[in-house]
Write an enzyme that holds these catalytic residues in place. Structure first.
Site, PDB file in Angstrom:
ATOM      1  N   CYS A  30     -47.135   2.801 -41.176  1.00  0.00           N
ATOM      2  CA  CYS A  30     -46.296   2.401 -42.309  1.00  0.00           C
ATOM      3  C   CYS A  30     -46.091   0.899 -42.254  1.00  0.00           C
ATOM      4  O   CYS A  30     -45.494   0.375 -41.305  1.00  0.00           O
ATOM      5  CB  CYS A  30     -44.954   3.131 -42.261  1.00  0.00           C
ATOM      6  SG  CYS A  30     -43.819   2.620 -43.569  1.00  0.00           S
ATOM      7  N   ASP A  39      -9.688   7.381 -48.990  1.00  0.00           N
ATOM      8  CA  ASP A  39     -10.628   7.907 -49.973  1.00  0.00           C
ATOM      9  C   ASP A  39     -10.564   7.015 -51.211  1.00  0.00           C
ATOM     10  O   ASP A  39      -9.575   7.031 -51.952  1.00  0.00           O
ATOM     11  CB  ASP A  39     -10.265   9.348 -50.324  1.00  0.00           C
ATOM     12  CG  ASP A  39     -11.240   9.978 -51.300  1.00  0.00           C
ATOM     13  OD1 ASP A  39     -12.160   9.276 -51.777  1.00  0.00           O
ATOM     14  OD2 ASP A  39     -11.091  11.178 -51.590  1.00  0.00           O
ATOM     15  N   CYS A  56     -26.220  -1.374 -54.727  1.00  0.00           N
ATOM     16  CA  CYS A  56     -27.601  -0.915 -54.572  1.00  0.00           C
ATOM     17  C   CYS A  56     -28.068  -0.173 -55.816  1.00  0.00           C
ATOM     18  O   CYS A  56     -29.147   0.415 -55.823  1.00  0.00           O
ATOM     19  CB  CYS A  56     -27.737  -0.024 -53.332  1.00  0.00           C
ATOM     20  SG  CYS A  56     -26.666   1.429 -53.353  1.00  0.00           S
ATOM     21  N   CYS A  90     -51.514  -0.281 -47.623  1.00  0.00           N
ATOM     22  CA  CYS A  90     -51.344   1.023 -46.984  1.00  0.00           C
ATOM     23  C   CYS A  90     -52.313   2.044 -47.557  1.00  0.00           C
ATOM     24  O   CYS A  90     -52.445   2.183 -48.776  1.00  0.00           O
ATOM     25  CB  CYS A  90     -49.909   1.508 -47.177  1.00  0.00           C
ATOM     26  SG  CYS A  90     -49.580   3.113 -46.435  1.00  0.00           S
TER      27      CYS A  90
END
Length: 438
Positions: free
Chosen positions: A167, A348, A394, A84
């Site tokens: 991209c 929650d 993650c 890129c």
């Protein structure tokens, strides 16, 4: 008397230090080379392990310095030319100058460091796929300070928008769509009314979400509807100050996983890498191995990315999600796929809710929390006392924290794996299986 407001001056940049020669010994997860000078650690952006470089300190510190790369004297065999043209300026990718197999090794090393109190590097299993053209969702930033059309992604060093022409991590279809959209925006300017843009590709096809900060004229709106029809793209508008548009079932997006169809709202979270999501879900099913006598609790379940595949195998599955809209989507997906053993609950998960599931005889839990992890809910999990816990994360640092707490409370780590969901970037997805000790 009116008080005069002092003018805030921008902070002065520290002057660059003298040019120094460094031997790079390691690499951080942010792709900064690690070197030492007179015993002090220096992080050098753009430098790779094994290289001899010259650099100047631009951010001196008490414990370590940060330096800018000047020149590479001896080059690593793993250095490659970035695909890129925006690499180094755009904040999206950080590893394009490192050969893909070396990227993966660096990520595995970093993950092993995060999980060092739980298992060895040799125990970490790895899942990989294509290194480019994988991203099926992108949020496009707009520079409103310039008269020219500037669309792209935020700079690595600031909030400045880098004007991106192409991209390489976007799917080929999204790359083509991005170029076409830029042409349309030049022909029919509405930048002052746009907050940002989202591009999406899924099983249904291509879509664009235009988030408005002010209203546009009917003529302008029709121009974009015409463009979308020509490009075979589904166009969604988010009106000013509206949090979420109501959509009909026909307007909802959908993607396929494990031979199941999942419908979702364009604003709902989905995994951005379709290839790796398929592999990740398959691995989760293999590791957790749900059987017809199992009751599985799927926490932070979204629209059912794991819940539906689990329900194909388990006796009963309960999906839990905070957002009521995603709970409704999950229920619709269960009905759409004929899964009568799957239910969804809005809750929650930062609050104790163990009593809500005490009568369910839950013996397995899968959780996929946000980056902050699930520490507030761990005592609830321990109270439920499942035989197995599959943790998808993650953020390896919060996974390590949460897993260490579970180990202290009667669980042991059985398997752990790295999933390269975001090639060319510093991010990784991690999966860990924990077993209750007898």
């Amino acid at each position: 008397m009116r008080r005069r407001t002092a003018t805030r001056r921008p902070a002065k940049k520290a002057p660059l230090g003298p040019m120094q020669t460094y031997l790079v010994e390691g690499l951080t997860h942010e792709a900064k080379g690690v070197a030492r000078l007179n015993g002090k650690v220096t992080f050098i952006e753009g430098a790779l392990p094994g290289e001899t470089v010259t650099a100047q300190v631009n951010k001196p510190g008490r414990r370590f310095d940060e330096a800018v790369l000047n020149a590479v004297i001896e080059t690593s065999v793993d250095r490659v030319s970035p695909a890129c043209q925006h690499f180094g300026d755009c904040g999206g990718c950080s590893f394009q100058h490192l050969e893909e197999s070396a990227q993966r090794l660096a990520k595995a090393d970093w993950l092993a460091g995060q999980l060092r109190n739980l298992l060895s590097k040799e125990q970490i299993e790895c899942l990989f796929d294509v290194g480019s053209g994988y991203r099926r969702r992108a949020r496009i930033a707009i520079d409103h300070k310039k008269n020219a059309l500037v669309l792209g992604f935020r700079s690595k060093a600031s909030n400045r928008v880098v004007d991106v022409e192409q991209c390489h991590v976007l799917t080929p279809s999204l790359q083509t769509l991005f170029v076409s959209l830029k042409v349309c925006l030049k022909q029919h300017p509405i930048l002052s009314s746009l907050g940002h843009i989202e591009l999406l590709e899924d099983t249904k096809g291509l879509s664009v979400v235009l988030r408005l900060v002010s209203n546009i004229t009917p003529v302008q709106q029709q121009a974009y509807l015409d463009w979308a029809q020509q490009q075979d793209v589904e166009l969604y508008w988010q009106a000013p100050k509206a949090s979420r548009a109501d959509l009909t079932d026909e307007q909802m997006r959908y993607y396929d996983v494990s031979n199941l169809r999942l419908k979702y709202h364009p604003q709902d979270f989905i995994q951005i890498n379709e290839f790796m999501n398929q592999k990740m879900v398959a691995q989760a099913m293999a590791w957790l191995a749900p059987q017809k006598d199992d009751t599985v609790l799927d926490l932070f379940c979204g629209v059912g990315n794991f819940s539906l595949p689990l329900a194909q195998l388990a006796g009963s599955v309960i999906g839990v999600e905070l957002q009521e809209s995603m709970v409704q989507a999950g229920r619709h997906n269960a009905s759409l796929n004929g899964l009568k053993n799957l239910s969804f609950v809005a809750a929650d998960l930062t609050q104790p809710v163990a009593g809500q599931f005490s009568a369910e005889n839950i013996n397995k839990i899968l959780l996929d929390p946000p980056r902050a992890g699930a520490f507030e809910f761990l005592d609830t999990i321990i109270h439920i006392a499942p035989q197995q816990i599959l943790y998808v994360s993650c953020n390896a640092s919060t996974l390590a924290r949460d897993a260490e707490y579970l180990v202290l409370n009667g669980y042991k780590v059985v398997r752990a794996g790295l999933m390269d969901m975001f090639p060319q970037t510093s991010h990784v997805e991690t999966m860990m299986l924990l077993q209750k000790q007898k």
